[in-house]
Write an enzyme that holds these catalytic residues in place. Structure first.
Site, PDB file in Angstrom:
ATOM      1  N   GLY A 135     -19.158 -79.455  10.953  1.00  0.00           N
ATOM      2  CA  GLY A 135     -19.422 -78.580   9.820  1.00  0.00           C
ATOM      3  C   GLY A 135     -20.819 -78.761   9.263  1.00  0.00           C
ATOM      4  O   GLY A 135     -21.470 -77.785   8.860  1.00  0.00           O
TER       5      GLY A 135
ATOM      6  N   TYR B  28      -1.298 -83.174  14.733  1.00  0.00           N
ATOM      7  CA  TYR B  28      -2.646 -82.615  14.627  1.00  0.00           C
ATOM      8  C   TYR B  28      -2.794 -81.399  15.544  1.00  0.00           C
ATOM      9  O   TYR B  28      -3.291 -80.349  15.123  1.00  0.00           O
ATOM     10  CB  TYR B  28      -3.694 -83.668  14.997  1.00  0.00           C
ATOM     11  CG  TYR B  28      -5.096 -83.095  15.080  1.00  0.00           C
ATOM     12  CD1 TYR B  28      -5.799 -82.779  13.919  1.00  0.00           C
ATOM     13  CD2 TYR B  28      -5.708 -82.842  16.309  1.00  0.00           C
ATOM     14  CE1 TYR B  28      -7.072 -82.230  13.982  1.00  0.00           C
ATOM     15  CE2 TYR B  28      -6.979 -82.294  16.382  1.00  0.00           C
ATOM     16  CZ  TYR B  28      -7.657 -81.995  15.215  1.00  0.00           C
ATOM     17  OH  TYR B  28      -8.917 -81.443  15.288  1.00  0.00           O
TER      18      TYR B  28
ATOM     19  N   ASN C 129     -20.028 -80.907   4.849  1.00  0.00           N
ATOM     20  CA  ASN C 129     -20.785 -82.104   4.491  1.00  0.00           C
ATOM     21  C   ASN C 129     -20.844 -83.140   5.612  1.00  0.00           C
ATOM     22  O   ASN C 129     -21.576 -84.131   5.492  1.00  0.00           O
ATOM     23  CB  ASN C 129     -20.177 -82.761   3.252  1.00  0.00           C
ATOM     24  CG  ASN C 129     -18.731 -83.183   3.466  1.00  0.00           C
ATOM     25  OD1 ASN C 129     -17.838 -82.343   3.404  1.00  0.00           O
ATOM     26  ND2 ASN C 129     -18.483 -84.459   3.722  1.00  0.00           N
TER      27      ASN C 129
ATOM     28  N   GLY D 130     -15.778 -78.063   4.782  1.00  0.00           N
ATOM     29  CA  GLY D 130     -16.094 -79.327   5.442  1.00  0.00           C
ATOM     30  C   GLY D 130     -17.521 -79.369   5.937  1.00  0.00           C
ATOM     31  O   GLY D 130     -17.817 -80.027   6.939  1.00  0.00           O
TER      32      GLY D 130
END
Length: 316
Positions: free
Chosen positions: A33, A181, A29, A27
């Protein structure tokens, strides 16, 4: 105990050089991250962005290169929700060293309906936990072959009040997105601590470390035009919150320290120093339920069954 370990001063703006090393950021991008990757690129290391979206990864690479002259940044196609694809992705990394992997990628859904991957797993649990669990198994030979390598897992305060339900591990019944989550992040953190115990038992030099970013908001995050632009309205609305929390650039600091700091040890939890919400990265106390070895071992066994992967670390 980690909470009383004496560590050397750490300057988030003057990171140690890491030429010749290679780091993978899942992640990488976007969000935290991205800033982990940008900061690590400034050390001279090769940074690999694990992302399923090639266009977004290329935009992130362009942004990093515009800010870090000579940055060595690459893209690896990586879809954590597609378990069958992970071995192919790891094979594409090649036989070179891997000094650290930062498990940062994640999915957070705010509203029903419940969504599943093509493997039939609940999307958040599958992406946040099962994908990283299976990835660890495929990365194990590369990590073992790199002395002192590190596996950094990004946890969350959302896990602090949650507990796993092994009768409904993937929240098939009474699905609530925020709870699901939180449980997926709890699973990640329990996995990381169990991984550390197994690494030590195997005599491996690979370290497993947990980090959390504290309160990291978009409104307090500096713009990166190729990746995301913070509007003036967002900046103004976020100013009062800056007393309590921080942006995603600062939210990356604990992970970056966990990758680079020689004082870091396996089984540590690192986060922001100020109430765990903001500030420079420091060693944090481990929450009681994260030290539950029985639950962690049970989760490990269930994860092996669900992914068909059993991570093992045998020193070469």
């Amino acid at each position: 105990m980690p909470s009383v370990l004496k560590t050397q001063p750490w300057n988030v703006h003057r990171l140690p050089a890491a030429e010749g090393k290679r780091f993978l950021v899942t992640g990488g991008n976007a969000g935290i991250g991205y800033f982990v990757a940008e900061q690590l690129a400034g050390t001279g290391a090769t940074v690999v962005l694990g992302s399923r979206d090639a266009a977004k990864a290329e935009a992130a690479i362009a942004s990093i290169r515009s800010r870090v002259p000579g940055a060595k940044v690459q893209h690896l196609r990586l879809d954590l929700a597609d378990l069958a694809s992970l071995k192919t992705s790891v094979d594409a990394l090649g036989p070179d060293r891997l000094d650290a992997v930062v498990y940062n990628a994640g999915v957070a859904l705010d509203h029903p309906p419940r969504r599943e991957t093509k493997d039939g797993h609940e999307l958040m649990f599958a992406t946040n936990h099962l994908g990283h669990f299976a990835l660890t198994g495929w990365l194990a030979p590369l990590l073992v072959a790199t002395p002192g390598s590190r596996i950094i897992t990004t946890g969350s305060f959302a896990a602090k009040s949650e507990r796993l339900d092994f009768d409904d591990l993937q929240n098939t019944h009474d699905y609530r997105p925020k709870r699901t989550y939180g449980r997926s992040k709890l699973a990640q953190m329990l996995f990381s601590f169990e991984l550390d115990r197994r690494l030590r038992a195997a005599g491996s030099t690979t370290l497993s470390v947990v980090v959390h970013p504290g309160g990291a908001l978009d409104s307090l995050t500096p713009s990166r035009p190729q990746v995301r632009v913070r509007t003036t309205g967002e900046r103004l609305r976020g100013l009062p919150l800056g007393l309590l929390v921080q942006g995603k650039e600062a939210g990356a600091w604990p992970a970056v320290r966990a990758v680079l700091d020689p004082d870091v040890r396996g089984g540590h939890l690192w986060g922001p120093r100020v109430f765990g919400l903001r500030g420079r990265p420091g060693l944090a106390p481990i929450w009681d339920h994260l030290a539950d070895t029985t639950t962690a071992a049970r989760l490990w066994a269930a994860s092996c069954d669900l992914t068909g992967v059993a991570p093992t670390f045998t020193p070469v």
